[in-house]
Design a protein around this motif. Structure first.
Motif, PDB file in Angstrom:
ATOM      1  N   GLY A   1      12.817   1.253  -1.751  1.00 28.54           N
ATOM      2  CA  GLY A   1      12.127   0.515  -1.368  1.00 28.54           C
ATOM      3  C   GLY A   1      12.220   0.066   0.106  1.00 28.54           C
ATOM      4  O   GLY A   1      11.166  -0.505   0.650  1.00 28.54           O
ATOM      5  N   TYR A   2      13.321   0.320   0.722  1.00 25.41           N
ATOM      6  CA  TYR A   2      13.679   0.045   2.140  1.00 25.41           C
ATOM      7  C   TYR A   2      14.330   1.126   2.840  1.00 25.41           C
ATOM      8  O   TYR A   2      14.738   2.146   2.066  1.00 25.41           O
ATOM      9  N   ASP A   3      13.964   1.166   4.063  1.00 22.74           N
ATOM     10  CA  ASP A   3      14.430   2.296   4.994  1.00 22.74           C
ATOM     11  C   ASP A   3      15.199   1.628   6.120  1.00 22.74           C
ATOM     12  O   ASP A   3      15.046   0.522   6.487  1.00 22.74           O
ATOM     13  N   ALA A   4      16.303   2.546   6.449  1.00 19.24           N
ATOM     14  CA  ALA A   4      17.359   1.960   7.835  1.00 19.24           C
ATOM     15  C   ALA A   4      17.244   2.830   8.834  1.00 19.24           C
ATOM     16  O   ALA A   4      17.105   3.986   8.581  1.00 19.24           O
ATOM     17  N   ARG A   5      17.508   2.331  10.126  1.00 19.42           N
ATOM     18  CA  ARG A   5      17.873   3.044  10.970  1.00 19.42           C
ATOM     19  C   ARG A   5      18.892   2.380  11.989  1.00 19.42           C
ATOM     20  O   ARG A   5      18.837   1.285  11.873  1.00 19.42           O
ATOM     21  N   VAL A   6      19.886   3.140  12.264  1.00 21.01           N
ATOM     22  CA  VAL A   6      20.777   2.700  13.433  1.00 21.01           C
ATOM     23  C   VAL A   6      20.436   3.190  14.634  1.00 21.01           C
ATOM     24  O   VAL A   6      20.417   4.487  14.920  1.00 21.01           O
ATOM     25  N   VAL A   7      20.385   2.516  15.332  1.00 18.69           N
ATOM     26  CA  VAL A   7      19.736   2.878  16.925  1.00 18.69           C
ATOM     27  C   VAL A   7      20.374   2.131  18.021  1.00 18.69           C
ATOM     28  O   VAL A   7      21.307   1.231  17.916  1.00 18.69           O
ATOM     29  N   ASP A   8      20.429   2.617  19.124  1.00 16.06           N
ATOM     30  CA  ASP A   8      21.083   2.222  20.561  1.00 16.06           C
ATOM     31  C   ASP A   8      20.139   1.119  21.052  1.00 16.06           C
ATOM     32  O   ASP A   8      19.111   0.849  20.467  1.00 16.06           O
ATOM     33  N   GLU A   9      20.540   0.490  22.335  1.00 21.37           N
ATOM     34  CA  GLU A   9      20.111  -0.413  23.021  1.00 21.37           C
ATOM     35  C   GLU A   9      18.561   0.010  23.334  1.00 21.37           C
ATOM     36  O   GLU A   9      17.614  -0.945  23.577  1.00 21.37           O
ATOM     37  N   GLU A  10      18.061   1.292  23.252  1.00 26.96           N
ATOM     38  CA  GLU A  10      16.507   1.563  23.820  1.00 26.96           C
ATOM     39  C   GLU A  10      15.990   2.186  22.258  1.00 26.96           C
ATOM     40  O   GLU A  10      14.902   2.715  22.380  1.00 26.96           O
ATOM     41  N   ASP A  11      16.495   1.696  21.296  1.00 24.90           N
ATOM     42  CA  ASP A  11      15.997   1.905  19.905  1.00 24.90           C
ATOM     43  C   ASP A  11      15.846   3.467  19.586  1.00 24.90           C
ATOM     44  O   ASP A  11      15.088   4.113  18.929  1.00 24.90           O
TER      45      ASP A  11
ATOM     46  N   GLY B   1      10.391  -2.322   5.260  1.00 22.75           N
ATOM     47  CA  GLY B   1      10.273  -2.691   3.656  1.00 22.75           C
ATOM     48  C   GLY B   1       9.278  -3.730   3.519  1.00 22.75           C
ATOM     49  O   GLY B   1       9.158  -4.538   4.548  1.00 22.75           O
ATOM     50  N   ASP B   2       8.598  -3.813   2.351  1.00 22.75           N
ATOM     51  CA  ASP B   2       7.591  -4.640   2.326  1.00 22.75           C
ATOM     52  C   ASP B   2       7.720  -6.331   1.738  1.00 22.75           C
ATOM     53  O   ASP B   2       6.876  -6.918   1.293  1.00 22.75           O
ATOM     54  N   SER B   3       9.041  -6.384   1.775  1.00 24.97           N
ATOM     55  CA  SER B   3       9.292  -8.071   1.637  1.00 24.97           C
ATOM     56  C   SER B   3       9.632  -8.513   2.942  1.00 24.97           C
ATOM     57  O   SER B   3       9.979  -9.786   2.851  1.00 24.97           O
ATOM     58  N   ILE B   4       9.681  -7.875   4.108  1.00 23.31           N
ATOM     59  CA  ILE B   4       9.951  -8.609   5.396  1.00 23.31           C
ATOM     60  C   ILE B   4       8.760  -9.672   5.632  1.00 23.31           C
ATOM     61  O   ILE B   4       7.513  -9.423   5.154  1.00 23.31           O
ATOM     62  N   CYS B   5       9.262 -10.928   6.197  1.00 26.68           N
ATOM     63  CA  CYS B   5       8.189 -12.014   6.327  1.00 26.68           C
ATOM     64  C   CYS B   5       7.277 -11.662   7.245  1.00 26.68           C
ATOM     65  O   CYS B   5       7.340 -10.523   8.040  1.00 26.68           O
ATOM     66  N   ALA B   6       6.144 -12.026   7.236  1.00 29.42           N
ATOM     67  CA  ALA B   6       4.897 -11.782   8.120  1.00 29.42           C
ATOM     68  C   ALA B   6       4.994 -12.159   9.616  1.00 29.42           C
ATOM     69  O   ALA B   6       4.715 -11.221  10.671  1.00 29.42           O
TER      70      ALA B   6
ATOM     71  N   MET C   1       5.314   3.184  -1.264  1.00 29.41           N
ATOM     72  CA  MET C   1       6.268   1.591  -1.649  1.00 29.41           C
ATOM     73  C   MET C   1       6.444   1.418  -2.881  1.00 29.41           C
ATOM     74  O   MET C   1       5.678   1.598  -3.894  1.00 29.41           O
ATOM     75  N   THR C   2       7.651   1.183  -3.167  1.00 26.09           N
ATOM     76  CA  THR C   2       8.197   1.016  -4.572  1.00 26.09           C
ATOM     77  C   THR C   2       7.867  -0.532  -5.067  1.00 26.09           C
ATOM     78  O   THR C   2       8.736  -1.456  -5.132  1.00 26.09           O
ATOM     79  N   VAL C   3       6.563  -0.609  -5.144  1.00 27.10           N
ATOM     80  CA  VAL C   3       6.283  -1.999  -5.568  1.00 27.10           C
ATOM     81  C   VAL C   3       4.923  -1.923  -6.732  1.00 27.10           C
ATOM     82  O   VAL C   3       4.162  -1.052  -6.570  1.00 27.10           O
ATOM     83  N   PRO C   4       5.412  -2.818  -7.785  1.00 24.49           N
ATOM     84  CA  PRO C   4       4.145  -2.757  -8.681  1.00 24.49           C
ATOM     85  C   PRO C   4       2.743  -2.679  -8.034  1.00 24.49           C
ATOM     86  O   PRO C   4       2.662  -3.672  -7.371  1.00 24.49           O
ATOM     87  N   ASN C   5       1.721  -2.022  -8.478  1.00 20.61           N
ATOM     88  CA  ASN C   5       0.370  -2.325  -8.030  1.00 20.61           C
ATOM     89  C   ASN C   5      -0.013  -3.853  -8.314  1.00 20.61           C
ATOM     90  O   ASN C   5      -0.256  -4.071  -9.385  1.00 20.61           O
ATOM     91  N   LEU C   6      -0.162  -4.072  -7.041  1.00 19.26           N
ATOM     92  CA  LEU C   6      -0.811  -5.634  -7.214  1.00 19.26           C
ATOM     93  C   LEU C   6      -2.210  -5.882  -6.693  1.00 19.26           C
ATOM     94  O   LEU C   6      -2.528  -4.977  -5.969  1.00 19.26           O
ATOM     95  N   PRO C   7      -3.082  -6.541  -7.504  1.00 14.18           N
ATOM     96  CA  PRO C   7      -4.375  -6.747  -7.329  1.00 14.18           C
ATOM     97  C   PRO C   7      -4.443  -7.373  -5.983  1.00 14.18           C
ATOM     98  O   PRO C   7      -3.756  -8.058  -5.511  1.00 14.18           O
ATOM     99  N   GLU C   8      -5.806  -7.403  -5.131  1.00 14.76           N
ATOM    100  CA  GLU C   8      -5.954  -7.914  -3.800  1.00 14.76           C
ATOM    101  C   GLU C   8      -5.738  -9.392  -4.168  1.00 14.76           C
ATOM    102  O   GLU C   8      -5.381 -10.085  -3.371  1.00 14.76           O
ATOM    103  N   ARG C   9      -6.531  -9.768  -5.092  1.00  6.96           N
ATOM    104  CA  ARG C   9      -6.650 -11.305  -5.436  1.00  6.96           C
ATOM    105  C   ARG C   9      -5.240 -11.504  -6.206  1.00  6.96           C
ATOM    106  O   ARG C   9      -5.259 -10.965  -7.237  1.00  6.96           O
ATOM    107  N   TYR C  10      -4.109 -12.278  -5.716  1.00  3.03           N
ATOM    108  CA  TYR C  10      -2.944 -12.215  -6.501  1.00  3.03           C
ATOM    109  C   TYR C  10      -2.051 -13.828  -6.138  1.00  3.03           C
ATOM    110  O   TYR C  10      -2.018 -14.041  -4.992  1.00  3.03           O
ATOM    111  N   ASN C  11      -1.623 -14.279  -7.230  1.00  2.00           N
ATOM    112  CA  ASN C  11      -1.026 -15.483  -7.138  1.00  2.00           C
ATOM    113  C   ASN C  11       0.218 -15.243  -7.743  1.00  2.00           C
ATOM    114  O   ASN C  11       0.519 -14.945  -8.888  1.00  2.00           O
ATOM    115  N   ALA C  12       1.439 -15.377  -6.914  1.00  2.00           N
ATOM    116  CA  ALA C  12       2.915 -14.882  -7.330  1.00  2.00           C
ATOM    117  C   ALA C  12       3.140 -15.712  -8.548  1.00  2.00           C
ATOM    118  O   ALA C  12       4.037 -15.232  -9.471  1.00  2.00           O
ATOM    119  N   SER C  13       2.930 -17.143  -8.953  1.00  2.00           N
ATOM    120  CA  SER C  13       3.278 -17.663 -10.138  1.00  2.00           C
ATOM    121  C   SER C  13       2.751 -16.891 -11.350  1.00  2.00           C
ATOM    122  O   SER C  13       3.326 -16.860 -12.392  1.00  2.00           O
TER     123      SER C  13
END
Ligand code: 3UK
Length: 522
Positions: A345-355, A370-375, A1-13
């Protein structure tokens, strides 16, 4: 993952506020707003005061705070102030109607609302129906029963230890509309913003401390929130905030006055700017790159803009769920009419109706990882499962990848359309038209205007005893504008005798689209 290492305890501010002070930028300009300049030191103090004021109100960790705010320092302070004390801000579209806000406030169970004075009129009529809202803070002159923002934070401490959140805690929500049903609250985590800032803003735009951003798209959009706030704050750059309506002339004036280096807009905004005839008084020479997202940027607009202002517009596709842009053109490598290539940091797939993965060159459904997708979507388990699975998310878009890895947008896989980069659900517009006494049934699709930008068009079947006329057409347009957010009204109305339907009576919007639209090809 192309993201700076974040500690487990982390506040975005800490990434967007403290890190700038630690880097010695306390006296550097963070926000230009009217005649005010706020330094990073000023912003940090305002953020902390707002966080402390929320604590004092009794707002607790994980509780939602809705922001109905024009672009302003108060937006910034409320957003990061809430995050810092552990609450979850929800930047909200300022163009909606009271009924929309009633839904959003009750669905989210926000306990506090911070609202700009001119927007209070959309809350006042529904105040009694808000089941969970305890506190209203108004930026500007405040009515009885509400707090005044400036007074509210004035005597608070300028210091605040960030709440002990984890990097995977909820950080903020953004609502996203769907074809049917109500908007869905996309729950974004503490680590999401830094992911987009690093991979897209730094990785693609090469944003740095010397940049000055101006986003025509407002901060309440996922797009504007990055452009005008957490991108510049990630590198200690300066953001220009403009609270007014994003009309072409004020945009030119703001850009001429503040000389941004990065300009962000939706295609409709660029079309509007190009339509201004006399631009002699304006100067965009400071702009090193323009960015477009929200809907596809037609090649003609890219070409015209480059010819007129000598600077490229980089088209990129993002979404509220993925938070920001995940496929984008790059400076000097743009292919006009395409969305560009995948962002690091992102990957893409182009798929048919059955994925199943489709060979290069074929049109299919776009999936993104990619790791910015909402939970998840708040309170919407089925929708969540339909959309997000494992590392991947269904964007709802049709794409084709060419032999060089450029992605070409081919339309939506649902009936949703964008007008000026903002979602319009055909179902909502149709339901509104149906309230008019002359309308028997109707169908709404997107149709390209003279700039090749999509706007809603309605096909209307009238009840017996009513005849189509230009008067009725404009009456129906006004009717819609008065009832739902104005940008959703149909720009064209065609009276017709019948609508294409399935055997079970479901309207086939795709048949109307096939009749009208021209697909986008490389
Ligand atoms: C469409 C595009 C073609 C596409 C957004 C930048 O637009 C944003 O988020 P939304 O949730 O909408 C997402 C949907 O909009 N779309 C967006 N950009 C493009 N289609 N070309 C484009 N360049 O249907 C996508 O699924 O409102 C944009 C950054 C953050 C965002 N949230």
């Amino acid at each position: 993952m192309t993201v700076p290492n974040l500690p487990e305890r982390y506040n975005a501010s800490t990434t967007f506020i403290d890190a700038n002070l630690e880097a010695g930028r306390g006296n550097n300009p963070a926000i230009l707003y009217g005649d005010q300049t706020l330094t990073y030191g000023d912003v940090a103090a305002m953020v902390n005061r707002t966080g402390n004021a929320l604590v004092k109100l009794g707002v607790r960790m994980e509780e939602r705070v809705m922001l109905l705010l024009l672009d302003s320092p108060e937006f910034v302070a409320s957003f990061f102030g809430a995050i810092r004390m552990g609450a979850v801000p929800i930047p909200t579209n300022t163009l909606l109607r009271p009924a929309d806000y009633e839904y959003l406030l009750n669905d989210s169970r926000a306990v506090a609302l911070i609202v700009s004075e001119p927007l209070w009129a959309s809350i006042e009529p529904i105040r009694e129906k808000l089941k969970w809202l305890k506190h209203v803070i108004v930026v500007g002159k405040n009515p009885a029963g509400t707090l005044n923002f400036a007074d509210w934070i004035k005597n608070e401490s300028a210091e605040l230890t960030p709440a002990d959140t984890a990097r995977d805690d909820a950080c903020f929500w953004l609502y996203s509309s769907g074809t049917t049903g109500f908007p869905k609250g996309a729950v974004h985590l503490q680590h999401d913003m830094v992911y987009c800032a690093e991979n897209y803003a730094r990785g693609v735009l090469n944003i740095n401390e010397r940049d000055r951003t101006f986003s025509v798209a407002k901060l309440f959009f996922a797009y504007g929130l990055g452009n005008g706030l957490y991108f510049p704050f990630y590198v200690g750059a300066t953001t220009v905030l403009y609270p007014g309506r994003p009309e072409p002339k004020p945009i030119y004036e703001v850009a001429t006055k503040y000389q941004p280096t990065l300009l962000f807009g939706v295609p409709t905004a660029y079309a509007g700017l190009l339509a201004v005839e006399d631009t002699a008084a304006y100067n965009l020479s400071s702009v090193r790159l323009c960015v477009s997202a929200g809907e596809a940027l037609p090649k003609a607009l890219y070409d015209k803009w480059l010819a007129r202002w000598g600077v490229e517009i980089l088209d990129g596709i993002g979404s509220t769920e993925i938070l920001h842009i995940f496929i984008s053109n790059r400076a000097k490598q743009a292919r006009a009419g395409s969305s560009g290539k995948i962002v690091p940091g992102y990957d893409a797939r182009v798929v048919d109706e059955e994925d199943r993965d489709l060979p290069q060159g074929e049109v299919g459904n776009l999936l993104i990882r990619g790791d910015s997708i909402c939970a998840y979507y708040w309170n919407k388990h089925t929708k969540t499962k339909e959309t997000i699975f494992g590392d991947w998310i269904r964007t709802g878009d049709k794409y084709m990848i060419d032999q060089d890895g450029y992605f070409w947008y081919q339309g939506r896989s649902d009936d949703m359309l964008k007008a000026g980069g903002i979602w319009v659900s055909p179902v909502e517009v149709e339901a509104t038209l149906m309230l008019h006494p002359a309308v028997l049934e109707c169908a709404v699709i997107g149709l390209q205007d003279k700039d090749e930008l999509v706007k809603p068009k309605a096909f209307v079947v009238l009840k017996q005893g009513h005849a189509g006329s230009p008067e009725l057409e404009s009456e129906l347009k006004t009717f819609v504008k008065d009832k739902i957010a104005a940008y959703k009204y149909p720009r064209w109305i065609e009276f017709t005798n019948e609508l294409p339907k399935t055997a079970t009576g479901k309207i086939q919007r795709f048949r109307l689209r096939q009749r009208e639209a021209t697909p986008r090809v490389p």
